[in-house]
Design a protein around this motif. Structure first.
Motif, PDB file in Angstrom:
ATOM      1  N   TYR A 192      36.940  38.759  34.143  1.00 38.55           N
ATOM      2  CA  TYR A 192      36.159  38.298  33.002  1.00 38.55           C
ATOM      3  C   TYR A 192      36.054  39.194  31.858  1.00 38.55           C
ATOM      4  O   TYR A 192      36.102  40.434  32.163  1.00 38.55           O
ATOM      5  CB  TYR A 192      34.758  37.877  33.770  1.00 38.55           C
ATOM      6  CG  TYR A 192      34.656  36.744  34.918  1.00 38.55           C
ATOM      7  CD1 TYR A 192      34.796  35.514  34.713  1.00 38.55           C
ATOM      8  CD2 TYR A 192      34.552  37.578  36.221  1.00 38.55           C
ATOM      9  CE1 TYR A 192      34.662  34.564  35.529  1.00 38.55           C
ATOM     10  CE2 TYR A 192      34.688  36.536  37.101  1.00 38.55           C
ATOM     11  CZ  TYR A 192      34.774  35.235  36.908  1.00 38.55           C
ATOM     12  OH  TYR A 192      34.762  34.420  38.214  1.00 38.55           O
TER      13      TYR A 192
ATOM     14  N   PHE B 172      35.815  33.610  31.603  1.00 36.21           N
ATOM     15  CA  PHE B 172      36.773  33.830  32.428  1.00 36.21           C
ATOM     16  C   PHE B 172      38.188  34.246  31.810  1.00 36.21           C
ATOM     17  O   PHE B 172      38.488  33.529  30.793  1.00 36.21           O
ATOM     18  CB  PHE B 172      37.084  32.375  33.280  1.00 36.21           C
ATOM     19  CG  PHE B 172      38.477  32.602  34.066  1.00 36.21           C
ATOM     20  CD1 PHE B 172      38.417  33.090  35.383  1.00 36.21           C
ATOM     21  CD2 PHE B 172      39.602  31.698  33.595  1.00 36.21           C
ATOM     22  CE1 PHE B 172      39.468  33.084  36.199  1.00 36.21           C
ATOM     23  CE2 PHE B 172      40.763  31.812  34.448  1.00 36.21           C
ATOM     24  CZ  PHE B 172      40.679  32.460  35.793  1.00 36.21           C
TER      25      PHE B 172
ATOM     26  N   SER C 152      29.679  32.644  37.961  1.00 35.71           N
ATOM     27  CA  SER C 152      31.216  33.159  38.171  1.00 35.71           C
ATOM     28  C   SER C 152      31.958  32.156  38.723  1.00 35.71           C
ATOM     29  O   SER C 152      33.442  32.264  38.583  1.00 35.71           O
ATOM     30  CB  SER C 152      31.272  34.411  39.216  1.00 35.71           C
ATOM     31  OG  SER C 152      30.782  33.900  40.620  1.00 35.71           O
TER      32      SER C 152
END
Length: 285
Positions: free
Chosen positions: A64, A77, A29
């Motif tokens: 996301y 993203f 992430s």
């Protein structure tokens, strides 16, 4: 490592059937510096094509897009928003209402902050609608949060392992007079996790509210001491759906539910040994 790890359960909500989906199914992430370096809470929209991660390094929410619903390996993203000015520092919990038009966040000041948004769209976040102070019921830091299935129950985890892990780890239960309106809360009671977990972080329930799942980083050895054996997901059985304490509801369909018992640890707890290994150990409690 900031990875979101994905697991498969061959039987829904049954931890005994859990297996790691593999490193190819995980998602970094914070790849390319687009995420928060200390991810704490994760949420999806209804079909799993949007994923939201709140972190307390930069105190921000990152959004996301997933080309395949609930498959985090397909995530990319989309956008981020800094919540320092509106929420404060140290957010750990994040929840949406049932249609994604409300988002709830917490902070280390023991507050839950409510915003109204376009459905599952964090930007712009808008102005604060409600700020609920829970400090009368908590002594340590807010961690995970969760609503009941109809929005009339609200739960928070309280823990603080920054300096010592031997005193408080609890799940607190609230009833909401109006669904998803945290300003209408009344306090019901608490469940002490300290026998099993000193650094409780995440919280979840099965769809019928008869199982509660707690994610934590420190395992108790029965003497309220950390023995450093890693990360665990523990499943607890609730004698009355969605209730940790108190008196159960009225008799329905010949199914009798009397005064609630304290949640009981189910027969299995899942030890997550590594976020870079496929090894998962199922242990009898």
């Amino acid at each position: 490592t900031d990875f979101i790890e994905q697991y498969t359960l061959s039987t829904g909500y049954d931890l005994t059937t859990l297996s790691y989906a593999g490193n190819g199914q995980r998602f970094n992430s914070n790849s390319g510096g687009t995420g928060d370096g200390q991810p704490r809470g994760i949420e999806f929209n209804g079909d799993g094509t949007k994923m939201f991660v709140v972190g307390n390094a930069a105190d921000e929410i990152n959004q996301y897009s997933l080309s395949n619903g609930f498959d985090v390996s397909t995530a990319s993203f989309t956008q981020k928003i800094d919540i320092t000015g509106t929420v404060g520092t140290g957010p750990h919990g994040m929840e949406f209402n049932d249609d994604g038009t409300k988002i709830f966040l917490n902070n280390k000041q023991k507050s839950v902050i409510e915003f109204h948004i376009d459905a599952y769209d964090i930007k712009p976040l808008g102005s604060v609608v409600n700020t609920i102070d829970l400090s009368d019921h908590l002594t340590k830091t807010l961690r995970g949060m969760e609503f009941g299935d109809d929005g009339n129950k609200f739960y928070v985890i309280e823990a603080d392992c920054a300096s010592a892990c031997f005193d408080v780890a609890k799940v607190h239960e609230f009833t909401l007079g109006i669904a998803y309106d945290v300003d209408s809360f009344s306090y019901e009671g608490e469940f002490d996790l300290l026998e099993w977990e000193q650094d409780a972080q995440g919280l979840g329930f099965s769809p019928d509210g008869t199982s509660m799942y707690v994610l934590g980083t420190n395992r108790g050895d029965g003497n309220h001491r950390w023995n450093g054996t890693g990360e665990f997901i523990r499943e607890f059985t609730l004698s009355c759906p969605w209730q940790l304490t108190g008196t159960c509801g009225e008799e329905e369909n010949d199914s009798k539910c009397y005064d609630c018992e304290a949640p009981k640890l189910a027969k299995v707890e899942v030890h997550i040994t590594s976020n870079t290994s496929d090894e998962i150990i199922n242990e009898n409690a």
